[in-house]
Design a protein around this motif. Structure first.
Motif, PDB file in Angstrom:
ATOM      1  N   MET A 295     -22.306  27.658  -7.048  1.00 48.19           N
ATOM      2  CA  MET A 295     -21.831  26.281  -6.888  1.00 48.19           C
ATOM      3  C   MET A 295     -23.025  25.426  -6.468  1.00 48.19           C
ATOM      4  N   VAL A 296     -23.005  24.151  -6.857  1.00 49.19           N
ATOM      5  CA  VAL A 296     -24.108  23.253  -6.503  1.00 49.19           C
ATOM      6  C   VAL A 296     -23.552  22.011  -5.828  1.00 49.19           C
ATOM      7  N   LEU A 297     -24.354  21.449  -4.954  1.00 50.01           N
ATOM      8  CA  LEU A 297     -24.020  20.200  -4.285  1.00 50.01           C
ATOM      9  C   LEU A 297     -24.830  19.096  -4.955  1.00 50.01           C
ATOM     10  N   SER A 298     -24.151  18.185  -5.626  1.00 50.01           N
ATOM     11  CA  SER A 298     -24.848  17.140  -6.376  1.00 50.01           C
ATOM     12  C   SER A 298     -24.431  15.766  -5.873  1.00 50.01           C
ATOM     13  N   GLU A 299     -25.279  14.794  -6.154  1.00 47.92           N
ATOM     14  CA  GLU A 299     -25.023  13.401  -5.775  1.00 47.92           C
ATOM     15  C   GLU A 299     -25.124  12.545  -7.023  1.00 47.92           C
ATOM     16  N   ARG A 300     -24.094  11.762  -7.317  1.00 48.40           N
ATOM     17  CA  ARG A 300     -24.102  10.930  -8.530  1.00 48.40           C
ATOM     18  C   ARG A 300     -23.204   9.719  -8.338  1.00 48.40           C
ATOM     19  N   ARG A 301     -23.376   8.759  -9.244  1.00 51.24           N
ATOM     20  CA  ARG A 301     -22.524   7.582  -9.246  1.00 51.24           C
ATOM     21  C   ARG A 301     -21.133   7.944  -9.749  1.00 51.24           C
ATOM     22  N   ALA A 302     -20.152   7.220  -9.250  1.00 50.18           N
ATOM     23  CA  ALA A 302     -18.782   7.441  -9.714  1.00 50.18           C
ATOM     24  C   ALA A 302     -18.667   7.049 -11.180  1.00 50.18           C
ATOM     25  N   GLU A 303     -18.057   7.896 -11.960  1.00 53.86           N
ATOM     26  CA  GLU A 303     -17.855   7.629 -13.384  1.00 53.86           C
ATOM     27  C   GLU A 303     -16.664   6.695 -13.568  1.00 53.86           C
ATOM     28  N   PRO A 304     -16.606   5.999 -14.723  1.00 53.22           N
ATOM     29  CA  PRO A 304     -15.499   5.031 -14.933  1.00 53.22           C
ATOM     30  C   PRO A 304     -14.121   5.647 -14.754  1.00 53.22           C
ATOM     31  N   GLY A 305     -13.941   6.909 -15.214  1.00 51.86           N
ATOM     32  CA  GLY A 305     -12.627   7.534 -15.099  1.00 51.86           C
ATOM     33  C   GLY A 305     -12.253   7.925 -13.687  1.00 51.86           C
ATOM     34  N   GLU A 306     -13.202   7.893 -12.758  1.00 51.16           N
ATOM     35  CA  GLU A 306     -12.937   8.270 -11.375  1.00 51.16           C
ATOM     36  C   GLU A 306     -12.659   7.078 -10.473  1.00 51.16           C
ATOM     37  N   ILE A 307     -13.007   5.875 -10.935  1.00 51.65           N
ATOM     38  CA  ILE A 307     -12.800   4.663 -10.145  1.00 51.65           C
ATOM     39  C   ILE A 307     -11.301   4.366 -10.047  1.00 51.65           C
ATOM     40  N   GLY A 308     -10.840   4.096  -8.841  1.00 51.99           N
ATOM     41  CA  GLY A 308      -9.421   3.850  -8.607  1.00 51.99           C
ATOM     42  C   GLY A 308      -8.665   5.076  -8.153  1.00 51.99           C
ATOM     43  N   ARG A 309      -9.300   6.237  -8.181  1.00 54.75           N
ATOM     44  CA  ARG A 309      -8.677   7.451  -7.706  1.00 54.75           C
ATOM     45  C   ARG A 309      -9.125   7.738  -6.275  1.00 54.75           C
ATOM     46  N   THR A 310      -8.367   8.579  -5.611  1.00 55.75           N
ATOM     47  CA  THR A 310      -8.793   9.022  -4.284  1.00 55.75           C
ATOM     48  C   THR A 310      -9.827  10.137  -4.452  1.00 55.75           C
ATOM     49  N   MET A 311     -10.488  10.457  -3.374  1.00 53.16           N
ATOM     50  CA  MET A 311     -11.486  11.528  -3.409  1.00 53.16           C
ATOM     51  C   MET A 311     -10.852  12.847  -3.841  1.00 53.16           C
ATOM     52  N   ALA A 312      -9.628  13.099  -3.394  1.00 52.70           N
ATOM     53  CA  ALA A 312      -8.953  14.366  -3.710  1.00 52.70           C
ATOM     54  C   ALA A 312      -8.569  14.452  -5.181  1.00 52.70           C
ATOM     55  N   GLU A 313      -8.505  13.313  -5.889  1.00 53.01           N
ATOM     56  CA  GLU A 313      -8.044  13.299  -7.278  1.00 53.01           C
ATOM     57  C   GLU A 313      -9.177  13.429  -8.293  1.00 53.01           C
ATOM     58  N   VAL A 314     -10.404  13.503  -7.836  1.00 51.03           N
ATOM     59  CA  VAL A 314     -11.535  13.669  -8.754  1.00 51.03           C
ATOM     60  C   VAL A 314     -11.484  15.063  -9.355  1.00 51.03           C
ATOM     61  N   PRO A 315     -11.394  15.187 -10.682  1.00 50.00           N
ATOM     62  CA  PRO A 315     -11.212  16.507 -11.293  1.00 50.00           C
ATOM     63  C   PRO A 315     -12.499  17.312 -11.450  1.00 50.00           C
ATOM     64  N   ALA A 316     -13.663  16.659 -11.352  1.00 52.27           N
ATOM     65  CA  ALA A 316     -14.911  17.353 -11.674  1.00 52.27           C
ATOM     66  C   ALA A 316     -15.357  18.323 -10.585  1.00 52.27           C
ATOM     67  N   GLY A 317     -14.791  18.226  -9.376  1.00 51.62           N
ATOM     68  CA  GLY A 317     -15.202  19.090  -8.286  1.00 51.62           C
ATOM     69  C   GLY A 317     -14.591  18.627  -6.978  1.00 51.62           C
ATOM     70  N   ILE A 318     -15.168  19.106  -5.896  1.00 53.48           N
ATOM     71  CA  ILE A 318     -14.669  18.744  -4.569  1.00 53.48           C
ATOM     72  C   ILE A 318     -15.593  17.689  -3.984  1.00 53.48           C
ATOM     73  N   VAL A 319     -15.068  16.471  -3.820  1.00 47.86           N
ATOM     74  CA  VAL A 319     -15.852  15.391  -3.221  1.00 47.86           C
ATOM     75  C   VAL A 319     -15.816  15.563  -1.708  1.00 47.86           C
ATOM     76  N   VAL A 320     -16.991  15.802  -1.120  1.00 47.28           N
ATOM     77  CA  VAL A 320     -17.049  16.051   0.324  1.00 47.28           C
ATOM     78  C   VAL A 320     -17.460  14.807   1.101  1.00 47.28           C
TER      79      VAL A 320
END
Length: 355
Positions: A295-320
């Protein structure tokens, strides 16, 4: 201020980031170019005197085609044209002894002198011209690259991880004063620049002004802070990551212009303390920090499909954690915080497939 060492540029062959077994011994000469030249001139003079002495004591085996008499000036003249392989034929060895001396004593000296001439010409003239040309060619291609100041154990691991994260080796410039470390950098596929990282001249040669980031890991806090100050003077845009050992020097590194300060002893202390009470936490954290982990810990900008969702609803991984407009949103807010445009997500996810 002492004059920085001349740059030593690696052979820019593509290699894997792992090290191959190379030359065992790398020793930097303690002599300057002027002293080296003087020593070699003295060696050549001694060898010429030896040739003159040999011919003088065996002058009866030589014949002067002009006047039949071999004098000391004739010996000196004959020694010079013999060593330089000119050979006009006006003085020739006629006895068997003279010919044997010329074949087995003078000829090896002649070859050795030519090796000295050619080696000196290469080291003091040709090599510098070639390295200046290669450095100029490399500098034209450097933009948005990474400069690594210091190639000790921490610097080597940082370089390996940078390569593993997808940065090409010919866009990573390593600066160190150790020739054997430069050999390791070259074998790892990086660009090696032999010199003092605190020198403004060396950093300019590394094109710090066009660099994306500068990693400073010199092994000494005072040297690291001086490098950070010099880099920040040359570039206001480059991201500077500094390795600091003593906690009281972290503030100085930040004030010097470092964007991020890493304290290896402090991080190591945290991991060892966790290892006392847990069995799997420390290996997991080390695996998470490594580019080759499961597993890797990465830092990136929020993608368009993730805007408006909660942190728990991001499907690409676990937002910490989320960094939003100067504030940090903790993991405890994952069910309440709604991701906004331009938010930075700190996310645990699977590594990308190997190419």
């Amino acid at each position: 201020m002492r004059k920085p060492a001349e740059p030593h540029i690696r052979d820019r062959r593509r290699t894997k980031p792992s090290l191959r077994k190379g030359r065992l011994l790398h020793v930097r000469s303690g002599l300057s170019a002027e002293k080296t030249l003087f020593v070699r001139v003295a060696i050549v003079a001694v060898l010429l005197m030896l040739v003159v002495a040999v011919f003088w004591f065996d002058r009866d085996g030589l014949k002067d085609q002009i006047d039949g008499t071999v004098t000391f000036p004739d010996i000196l003249y004959f020694a010079m044209i013999t060593v330089t392989t000119v050979g006009y034929g006006d003085i020739v060895p006629v006895s068997h002894t003279a010919r044997l001396i010329d074949a087995f004593a003078v000829t090896p000296i002649r070859i050795f002198i030519w090796f000295i001439f050619l080696g000196t010409a290469y080291e003091l003239v040709v090599q510098r011209i070639v390295e200046d040309f290669r450095l100029s060619r490399i500098q034209k291609q450097l933009n948005g690259h990474i400069v690594l100041c210091g190639f000790g154990h921490s610097g080597f691991i940082a370089a390996q991880e940078t390569l593993a994260k997808g940065h090409p080796g010919d866009r990573i410039v390593v600066i160190d004063e150790s020739e054997d470390r430069m050999h390791l950098a070259a074998e790892a596929g990086l660009i090696g620049l032999l010199g003092d990282a605190t020198s403004e001249e060396t950093l300019v040669k590394a094109c710090v002004g066009q660099a994306k980031a500068v990693i400073v890991s010199t092994g000494r806090d005072d040297t690291t802070i001086l490098v950070v100050l010099t880099v920040r003077h040359l570039s206001t845009a480059a991201k500077i990551v500094a390795s600091i050992k003593q906690e009281e020097n972290i503030k100085l590194a930040n004030l010097s212009g470092a964007n991020l300060v890493v304290s290896p002893p402090k991080i190591g202390g945290y991991l060892m303390a966790d290892a006392v009470e847990t069995r799997h936490a420390t290996p997991f954290l080390c695996d998470l920090m490594s580019a080759g982990g499961r597993m890797v810990l990465s830092e990136r900008r929020a993608e368009p499909g993730e805007i408006g969702r909660t942190m728990a609803e991001v499907p690409a991984g676990i937002v910490v954690q989320v960094h939003s407009h100067g504030r940090d949103i903790a993991f405890t807010e994952r069910d309440r915080y709604v991701i906004q445009p331009n938010d930075l997500l700190l996310i645990i996810c699977q590594p990308p497939p190997a190419r």
